[in-house]
Each structure stands twice: as structure tokens, then as C-alpha cells.
Motif scaffolding. Structure first.
Motif, PDB file in Angstrom:
ATOM      1  N   GLY A  28       0.728  -1.258  -0.010  1.00 50.52           N
ATOM      2  CA  GLY A  28       0.022   0.064  -0.096  1.00 50.52           C
ATOM      3  C   GLY A  28       0.984   1.200   0.006  1.00 50.52           C
ATOM      4  N   TYR A  29       0.496   2.468   0.661  1.00 46.93           N
ATOM      5  CA  TYR A  29       1.231   3.557   0.880  1.00 46.93           C
ATOM      6  C   TYR A  29       1.544   3.986  -0.861  1.00 46.93           C
ATOM      7  N   LYS A  30       0.386   4.246  -1.478  1.00 51.57           N
ATOM      8  CA  LYS A  30       0.635   4.389  -2.749  1.00 51.57           C
ATOM      9  C   LYS A  30       1.388   5.810  -3.075  1.00 51.57           C
ATOM     10  N   ARG A  31       1.011   6.435  -2.054  1.00 51.61           N
ATOM     11  CA  ARG A  31       1.382   8.188  -2.288  1.00 51.61           C
ATOM     12  C   ARG A  31       2.699   8.316  -1.694  1.00 51.61           C
ATOM     13  N   ASP A  32       3.074   7.299  -0.910  1.00 50.74           N
ATOM     14  CA  ASP A  32       4.524   7.889  -0.246  1.00 50.74           C
ATOM     15  C   ASP A  32       5.726   7.548  -1.341  1.00 50.74           C
ATOM     16  N   ARG A  33       6.827   8.092  -0.958  1.00 52.56           N
ATOM     17  CA  ARG A  33       7.735   8.277  -2.145  1.00 52.56           C
ATOM     18  C   ARG A  33       8.945   7.291  -2.180  1.00 52.56           C
ATOM     19  N   HIS A  34       8.820   5.970  -1.540  1.00 51.65           N
ATOM     20  CA  HIS A  34       9.695   5.138  -1.659  1.00 51.65           C
ATOM     21  C   HIS A  34       9.443   4.382  -2.687  1.00 51.65           C
ATOM     22  N   PRO A  35      10.571   3.503  -3.148  1.00 59.12           N
ATOM     23  CA  PRO A  35      10.554   2.836  -4.391  1.00 59.12           C
ATOM     24  C   PRO A  35       9.299   1.693  -4.456  1.00 59.12           C
ATOM     25  N   LYS A  36       8.843   1.565  -5.557  1.00 60.10           N
ATOM     26  CA  LYS A  36       7.802   0.352  -5.621  1.00 60.10           C
ATOM     27  C   LYS A  36       7.497  -0.351  -6.739  1.00 60.10           C
ATOM     28  N   ILE A  37       7.029  -1.614  -6.479  1.00 64.77           N
ATOM     29  CA  ILE A  37       6.756  -2.347  -7.785  1.00 64.77           C
ATOM     30  C   ILE A  37       5.114  -2.611  -7.735  1.00 64.77           C
ATOM     31  N   GLU A  38       4.463  -2.185  -8.987  1.00 60.23           N
ATOM     32  CA  GLU A  38       2.960  -2.306  -8.988  1.00 60.23           C
ATOM     33  C   GLU A  38       2.616  -3.526  -9.504  1.00 60.23           C
ATOM     34  N   ALA A  39       1.715  -4.133  -8.575  1.00 62.76           N
ATOM     35  CA  ALA A  39       0.962  -5.381  -8.881  1.00 62.76           C
ATOM     36  C   ALA A  39      -0.091  -5.005  -9.755  1.00 62.76           C
ATOM     37  N   PHE A  40      -0.411  -5.641 -10.949  1.00 59.52           N
ATOM     38  CA  PHE A  40      -1.501  -5.401 -12.027  1.00 59.52           C
ATOM     39  C   PHE A  40      -2.136  -6.574 -12.441  1.00 59.52           C
ATOM     40  N   ARG A  41      -3.221  -6.466 -12.419  1.00 64.59           N
ATOM     41  CA  ARG A  41      -4.216  -7.369 -13.168  1.00 64.59           C
ATOM     42  C   ARG A  41      -5.259  -6.630 -14.141  1.00 64.59           C
ATOM     43  N   ALA A  42      -5.159  -7.283 -15.411  1.00 64.04           N
ATOM     44  CA  ALA A  42      -6.024  -6.587 -16.403  1.00 64.04           C
ATOM     45  C   ALA A  42      -7.416  -6.800 -16.348  1.00 64.04           C
ATOM     46  N   GLY A  43      -7.925  -7.788 -15.528  1.00 66.98           N
ATOM     47  CA  GLY A  43      -9.187  -8.056 -15.394  1.00 66.98           C
ATOM     48  C   GLY A  43     -10.021  -7.317 -14.377  1.00 66.98           C
ATOM     49  N   THR A  44      -9.026  -6.452 -13.477  1.00 71.66           N
ATOM     50  CA  THR A  44      -9.686  -5.530 -12.707  1.00 71.66           C
ATOM     51  C   THR A  44     -10.379  -4.286 -13.215  1.00 71.66           C
ATOM     52  N   GLY A  45      -9.817  -4.080 -14.415  1.00 72.08           N
ATOM     53  CA  GLY A  45     -10.527  -2.778 -15.256  1.00 72.08           C
ATOM     54  C   GLY A  45      -9.840  -1.487 -14.800  1.00 72.08           C
ATOM     55  N   ASN A  46      -8.826  -1.505 -13.636  1.00 66.44           N
ATOM     56  CA  ASN A  46      -7.975  -0.406 -13.387  1.00 66.44           C
ATOM     57  C   ASN A  46      -6.824  -0.154 -14.264  1.00 66.44           C
ATOM     58  N   ALA A  47      -6.814   1.205 -14.255  1.00 71.93           N
ATOM     59  CA  ALA A  47      -5.678   1.668 -15.092  1.00 71.93           C
ATOM     60  C   ALA A  47      -4.425   1.536 -14.261  1.00 71.93           C
ATOM     61  N   LEU A  48      -3.227   1.477 -15.053  1.00 74.30           N
ATOM     62  CA  LEU A  48      -2.023   1.399 -14.558  1.00 74.30           C
ATOM     63  C   LEU A  48      -1.525   2.465 -13.713  1.00 74.30           C
ATOM     64  N   ILE A  49      -0.911   2.479 -12.691  1.00 76.32           N
ATOM     65  CA  ILE A  49      -0.470   3.553 -11.845  1.00 76.32           C
ATOM     66  C   ILE A  49       0.995   4.295 -12.452  1.00 76.32           C
ATOM     67  N   ALA A  50       1.887   3.168 -12.575  1.00 79.32           N
ATOM     68  CA  ALA A  50       3.265   3.466 -13.257  1.00 79.32           C
ATOM     69  C   ALA A  50       3.284   4.483 -13.929  1.00 79.32           C
ATOM     70  N   PRO A  51       2.657   4.781 -15.187  1.00 76.24           N
ATOM     71  CA  PRO A  51       2.929   5.866 -16.188  1.00 76.24           C
ATOM     72  C   PRO A  51       3.020   7.236 -15.423  1.00 76.24           C
ATOM     73  N   GLU A  52       2.421   7.398 -14.478  1.00 75.78           N
ATOM     74  CA  GLU A  52       2.032   8.773 -13.883  1.00 75.78           C
ATOM     75  C   GLU A  52       2.810   8.778 -12.324  1.00 75.78           C
ATOM     76  N   ASP A  53       3.742   7.709 -12.034  1.00 78.45           N
ATOM     77  CA  ASP A  53       4.419   7.686 -10.656  1.00 78.45           C
ATOM     78  C   ASP A  53       5.805   7.144 -10.939  1.00 78.45           C
ATOM     79  N   ALA A  54       6.741   7.817 -10.729  1.00 83.81           N
ATOM     80  CA  ALA A  54       8.109   7.582 -11.063  1.00 83.81           C
ATOM     81  C   ALA A  54       8.636   6.730  -9.901  1.00 83.81           C
ATOM     82  N   THR A  55       8.058   6.666  -8.743  1.00 88.34           N
ATOM     83  CA  THR A  55       8.502   5.810  -7.765  1.00 88.34           C
ATOM     84  C   THR A  55       8.240   4.461  -7.923  1.00 88.34           C
ATOM     85  N   ILE A  56       7.135   3.979  -9.004  1.00 91.26           N
ATOM     86  CA  ILE A  56       7.098   2.599  -9.241  1.00 91.26           C
ATOM     87  C   ILE A  56       8.268   2.292 -10.289  1.00 91.26           C
TER      88      ILE A  56
END
Length: 163
Positions: free
Chosen positions: A101-129
Motif C-alpha cells: 500500500g502507501y501509494k502516495r509515499d515516495r519509497h521505491p515500489k513495484i506495481e501489481a497489475f491484473r488486467a481483469g480488474t479494469g483499473n488503469a496502471l499507476i506506473a505511467p504517472e508515478d516515477a516511484t514505481i
């Protein structure tokens, strides 16, 4: 303290990935602790139990201890939610802290993504990912791993943090 996050939208596979990463990294001989952000109220004890009664009576903190583990409960009566940095200070030293969690914090992250949820990727807008673990191929400007390739994801994270 080395920290690395696993982020993503609901049902993206964060918790399963966290569980597999802890098993993999501990299996390699490293010590790992985790921090999980909850967007809702939660309880670790139950009405009628002694520790619950202590909190209900007004205790700010209750430390519940046994031979196998301890849990420190801190009541946020009139306090704002603590920042991640303050929570990390509560942890005993380990090789790596994985943060869910803690999406908005500035530590480095890896994004978990499942296409079937219908949610957009966070990575393109977040350099910490720094990478994405996905159940579908993606064309991104950073590494993309198969969501179930725990070994490769662990290799990446450990390389990122210098372990």
C-alpha cells in the motif's frame, strides 16, 4: 533501513505477491518485516478479552505478549494517522521492510497489475514505481515481470536495495 513497496489497486494481487516475496527473500537468508496499510478500521483483539478491556478503558497503548509473539496496539484517539516514516521507526532492524500500500509515499515500489480488474496502471504517472508485475504483457518504460515470477521479482527488488 532498506524499504521497498508493493502497490496497486484493489484485487491486483498485492497481498499474494507480498506473501510470495517474503517467503522467497527469507528463504535466501535475509530478514524481512512488512507494513500493510489498511484503509479501514481494524482490530487485533476482541470484545471481552483483557487487552480489549484495557483499550476500552482508555489506555493509549496496550502491549499484548506471549511466549510466541507480541503485539503493540496504539489507539489513535485524537491523533492523525501516523506517517510511514514514524511507523518504520517502530520496527526492529531487518535487512528489508516490504510495504504493502502507501501509494502516495515516495519509497521505491513495484506495481501489481491484473488486467481483469479494469483499473488503469499507476506506473505511467508515478516515477516511484520502478517496475510492474503483471498478468498480461505490457509495453512500458520500465521492467515488466510476470506477476507469478516471484524469483525474478525478488531478484529485481534485492538488486534495487543492494542486497
Amino acid at each position: 533501513m532498506r524499504v521497498y513497496g508493493v502497490t496497486g489497486w484493489k484485487n491486483a494481487g498485492k497481498t499474494g505477491l507480498m506473501e510470495r516475496l517474503v517467503t522467497e527473500i527469507v528463504g535466501r537468508g535475509h530478514t524481512v518485516s512488512t507494513v500493510k496499510h489498511a484503509h479501514h478500521s481494524f482490530d487485533v483483539d476482541h470484545p471481552g478479552r483483557d487487552s480489549y478491556r484495557h483499550r476500552a478503558a482508555g489506555a493509549t497503548e496496550v502491549l499484548l505478549s506471549s511466549r510466541n509473539r507480541f503485539a503493540l496496539m496504539h489507539e489513535m484517539r485524537d491523533e492523525a494517522e501516523w506517517p510511514l516514516a514514524a511507523l518504520l521507526e517502530k520496527l526492529a532492524p531487518v535487512d528489508l521492510v516490504l510495504i504493502e500500500g502507501y501509494k502516495r509515499d515516495r519509497h521505491p515500489k513495484i506495481e501489481a497489475f491484473r488486467a481483469g480488474t479494469g483499473n488503469a496502471l499507476i506506473a505511467p504517472e508515478d516515477a516511484t514505481i520502478r517496475a510492474v508485475a503483471s498478468d498480461v504483457p505490457l509495453d512500458l518504460d520500465r521492467p515488466v515481470f510476470d506477476l507469478n515470477d516471484t524469483r525474478a521479482i525478488a531478484d529485481f527488488i534485492l538488486g534495487e536495495v543492494g542486497l
